[in-house]
Design a protein around this motif. Structure first.
Motif, PDB file in Angstrom:
ATOM      1  N   SER A   1       0.859  -1.399  -0.112  1.00  0.00           N
ATOM      2  CA  SER A   1       0.120   0.027  -0.121  1.00  0.00           C
ATOM      3  C   SER A   1       0.954   1.351  -0.112  1.00  0.00           C
ATOM      4  CB  SER A   1      -0.877   0.035   1.305  1.00  0.00           C
ATOM      5  OG  SER A   1      -0.138   0.255   2.253  1.00  0.00           O
ATOM      6  N   ARG A   2       0.234   2.371  -0.465  1.00  0.00           N
ATOM      7  CA  ARG A   2       0.868   3.648  -0.665  1.00  0.00           C
ATOM      8  C   ARG A   2       0.749   4.445   0.881  1.00  0.00           C
ATOM      9  NH1 ARG A   2      -1.847   7.399  -4.951  1.00  0.00           N
ATOM     10  NH2 ARG A   2      -0.703   9.044  -3.521  1.00  0.00           N
TER      11      ARG A   2
ATOM     12  N   GLY B   1      -8.617   6.003  -5.867  1.00  0.00           N
ATOM     13  CA  GLY B   1      -7.070   5.975  -5.757  1.00  0.00           C
ATOM     14  C   GLY B   1      -6.337   6.642  -6.724  1.00  0.00           C
ATOM     15  N   ARG B   2      -7.071   7.144  -7.924  1.00  0.00           N
ATOM     16  CA  ARG B   2      -6.230   7.760  -8.929  1.00  0.00           C
ATOM     17  C   ARG B   2      -7.004   9.262  -8.780  1.00  0.00           C
ATOM     18  NH1 ARG B   2      -9.330   6.413 -14.457  1.00  0.00           N
ATOM     19  NH2 ARG B   2      -9.672   4.246 -13.993  1.00  0.00           N
TER      20      ARG B   2
ATOM     21  N   ASN C   1      -5.089  14.800  -2.901  1.00  0.00           N
ATOM     22  CA  ASN C   1      -5.359  13.475  -2.335  1.00  0.00           C
ATOM     23  C   ASN C   1      -3.916  12.691  -2.068  1.00  0.00           C
ATOM     24  OD1 ASN C   1      -6.158  10.848  -1.977  1.00  0.00           O
ATOM     25  ND2 ASN C   1      -6.749  10.499  -4.062  1.00  0.00           N
ATOM     26  N   GLN C   2      -3.552  12.916  -0.775  1.00  0.00           N
ATOM     27  CA  GLN C   2      -2.191  12.586  -0.438  1.00  0.00           C
ATOM     28  C   GLN C   2      -2.523  11.466   1.095  1.00  0.00           C
ATOM     29  OE1 GLN C   2      -0.068  16.097  -0.158  1.00  0.00           O
ATOM     30  NE2 GLN C   2       0.287  15.982  -2.148  1.00  0.00           N
ATOM     31  N   PRO C   3      -1.619  10.419   1.046  1.00  0.00           N
ATOM     32  CA  PRO C   3      -1.982   9.637   2.341  1.00  0.00           C
ATOM     33  C   PRO C   3      -2.373  10.570   3.378  1.00  0.00           C
ATOM     34  CG  PRO C   3      -0.335   8.711   1.075  1.00  0.00           C
ATOM     35  CD  PRO C   3      -0.784  10.114   0.294  1.00  0.00           C
TER      36      PRO C   3
ATOM     37  N   MET D   1      -5.638  12.235   3.533  1.00  0.00           N
ATOM     38  CA  MET D   1      -6.825  11.203   3.387  1.00  0.00           C
ATOM     39  C   MET D   1      -6.977  10.833   4.862  1.00  0.00           C
ATOM     40  SD  MET D   1      -8.953   9.407   1.537  1.00  0.00           S
ATOM     41  CE  MET D   1      -8.475   8.827   0.050  1.00  0.00           C
TER      42      MET D   1
ATOM     43  N   ALA E   1      -7.553   4.248   4.543  1.00  0.00           N
ATOM     44  CA  ALA E   1      -6.800   4.979   3.241  1.00  0.00           C
ATOM     45  C   ALA E   1      -6.101   4.228   2.636  1.00  0.00           C
ATOM     46  CB  ALA E   1      -5.924   6.113   3.714  1.00  0.00           C
TER      47      ALA E   1
ATOM     48  N   TYR F   1      -6.587   3.529  -1.808  1.00  0.00           N
ATOM     49  CA  TYR F   1      -5.602   3.536  -2.810  1.00  0.00           C
ATOM     50  C   TYR F   1      -5.848   2.403  -3.767  1.00  0.00           C
ATOM     51  CZ  TYR F   1      -4.083   8.222  -0.949  1.00  0.00           C
ATOM     52  OH  TYR F   1      -4.090   9.614  -0.446  1.00  0.00           O
ATOM     53  N   THR F   2      -6.409   1.424  -3.385  1.00  0.00           N
ATOM     54  CA  THR F   2      -6.336   0.241  -4.197  1.00  0.00           C
ATOM     55  C   THR F   2      -7.411   0.502  -5.091  1.00  0.00           C
ATOM     56  OG1 THR F   2      -8.092  -0.888  -2.868  1.00  0.00           O
ATOM     57  CG2 THR F   2      -5.537  -1.303  -2.423  1.00  0.00           C
TER      58      THR F   2
ATOM     59  N   LYS G   1      -8.812   1.803  -8.247  1.00  0.00           N
ATOM     60  CA  LYS G   1      -8.432   2.676  -9.502  1.00  0.00           C
ATOM     61  C   LYS G   1      -9.310   2.412 -10.531  1.00  0.00           C
ATOM     62  CE  LYS G   1      -3.834   3.186  -7.531  1.00  0.00           C
ATOM     63  NZ  LYS G   1      -2.627   2.655  -7.388  1.00  0.00           N
TER      64      LYS G   1
END
Lengths: 131, 320
Positions: free
Chosen positions: A35-36, A78-79, A89-91, A94, A124, A128-129, A131
């Motif tokens: 994950s991110r 996620g995108r 949209n950054q971790p 989020m 979060a 991000y998964t 997409k």
């Protein structure tokens, strides 16, 4: 010397090198899938998203149950470039937004549900998964 | 395994009897089926011996079914006589009305003898037979709690009855078992069996009017509830029954179109078992119930700003 150019090596070394390359390659692969969000587990995030019943307002293809439309679809969360149309949209954003949406974006319909920081991290990671 | 709603995990006397019927019929039927298939295999052998048709026709064709079915009939008659009697002469009665697509549940408060109205949850004391007096206000519904008893139809204009007895405390899921329209599948409820003392405390709490709105946010939520005219279909005792609303109610009792919300925050789920109950799902439901349960009578509320909607959801969540 590139370890993967093993054509002229002794067969035993060659096997070892092939194994090493395979291990390295699989390492690369899993890094892509991880994950991110640091410390966030997407699968636990998916279950939390289901438990908090985010689908009461959002369409989330991976989450069972209702597909409310009070909030936007999270199909491509996620995108997307922005959260709630205005926050990058950054971790870290989020995670903050999930814990207390009105504090991050005053006037939003989304209520604070008492989600803990760790829970928000998992959720979060799950976002991000999408997409 | 999830035994919240399962005929295979009986938690009451009636369900145990039905469970036993199921296994006897299932195992007996399987044995007979295997026996017949074995005979068929024997008959299809090469060089089969000739058989005496008399024995097989009269023995297996007549005597065997007569003996088995007679025994089964006698046993099931005796056993089903032990199912709880359908009578309202029980210490406790609860009235349940099936609606599209939720359940109205009414109790009588032993202290004041007033009616307590709630929805989608039937609380009962453990180990005591409870009579459910049932009807429907629109179409035919059917009440079924697989872990506790058989199903019984709810018919508009008629009262049917069902006796429930839970032998152990717990939460048992029930489901409408008669197709009743678009949201039939999302017409669930829970039976919550509590020890007597806890049940009494629960009931006494339900008899109280709604909690006061004592913070700015809660006041804002309550005012928004009234401004949106939610009281046209919903009741919050202590809020919608004071003037000027009491007058309105006397003219037309429409306040039962939707569930009584006096203690809505204490319920496990909203929209008849569809969503877990918290301010998030309440907000989503208020904003657009049609997206969650298409066809419900509640209209969407697209004109609320975020802060007001959140206040309303917080207010309803606080009504415990």
């Amino acid at each position: 010397m590139n370890i993967c150019q093993y054509d002229r090596l002794h067969p035993a070394w060659r096997t070892g090198a092939m194994l090493l390359c395979a291990v390295l390659a699989s390492g690369c692969g899993s890094q892509d899938k991880s994950s991110r969000v640091e410390g966030g587990d997407p699968e636990r995030g998916r279950l939390l998203t289901q438990q908090y019943q985010c689908a009461a307002c959002h369409f989330i293809p991976e989450v069972q149950g209702t597909n409310g439309d009070a909030g936007p679809s999270l199909q491509y969360m996620g995108r997307l470039s922005y959260i709630a149309g205005s926050i990058p949209n950054q971790p870290e954003n989020m995670i903050r937004f999930l814990q207390n949406p009105p504090a991050v974006k005053p006037g939003t319909l989304m209520p604070a549900l008492g989600i803990s920081e760790q829970e928000a991290r998992h959720m979060a990671a799950f976002m991000y998964t999408l997409k | 395994m999830n035994d919240l709603q399962s005929v295979l995990h009986p938690a009451g006397a009636d369900a145990a009897i039905i469970h036993q019927f199921t296994w006897v019929l299932f195992i007996g039927g399987t044995l007979i089926f295997v026996f017949v298939m074995a005979l068929l295999a024997l008959a299809m052998r090469r060089q089969a011996r000739p058989v005496r048709p008399g024995i097989w026709l009269f023995g297996a064709g007549i005597a065997f079914p007569v003996v088995v079915l007679t025994a089964l009939l006698a046993w099931s008659t005796w056993r089903s006589a032990q199912l709880a009697e359908q009578t309202s002469h029980k210490a406790m009665s609860i009235s349940v009305t099936g609606k599209m697509w939720w359940w109205e549940v009414r109790y009588r408060d032993p202290a004041s003898n007033r009616e307590i109205i709630t929805a989608n949850e039937i609380h009962i004391p453990v180990g005591e037979p409870v009579y459910l007096g049932m009807t429907a206000s629109d179409v035919i519904h059917s009440l079924w709690v697989p872990a506790l008893a058989g199903k019984r139809d709810m018919i508009p204009g008629r009262v049917t009855g069902l006796t429930l007895r839970a032998d152990k405390p717990g939460v048992y899921r029930g489901q409408c078992a008669e197709y009743c329209g678009e949201q039939h599948a999302r017409m669930a409820f829970h039976v919550i069996a509590l020890p007597r003392a806890e049940f009494d405390a629960w009931l006494a709490r339900r008899a109280q009017p709604a909690l006061p709105a004592d913070t700015t946010v809660l006041q804002r939520g309550r005012d928004a509830f009234l401004a949106q005219q939610c009281q046209a279909c919903h009741t919050i005792r202590g809020v919608t029954d004071v003037p000027p609303f009491s007058q309105q109610e006397r003219i037309a009792d429409t306040s039962r179109l939707g569930p009584d919300l006096t203690h809505v925050g204490s319920r496990r789920e909203i929209a008849a078992g569809t969503l877990r109950n918290h301010r998030g799902t309440l907000a989503g439901w208020i904003a657009d119930p049609q997206a969650i349960k298409p066809g419900v009578f509640m209209p969407p509320t697209p004109d609320l700003d975020g802060e007001t909607l959140r206040a309303m959801a917080t207010y309803l969540e606080h009504l415990k």
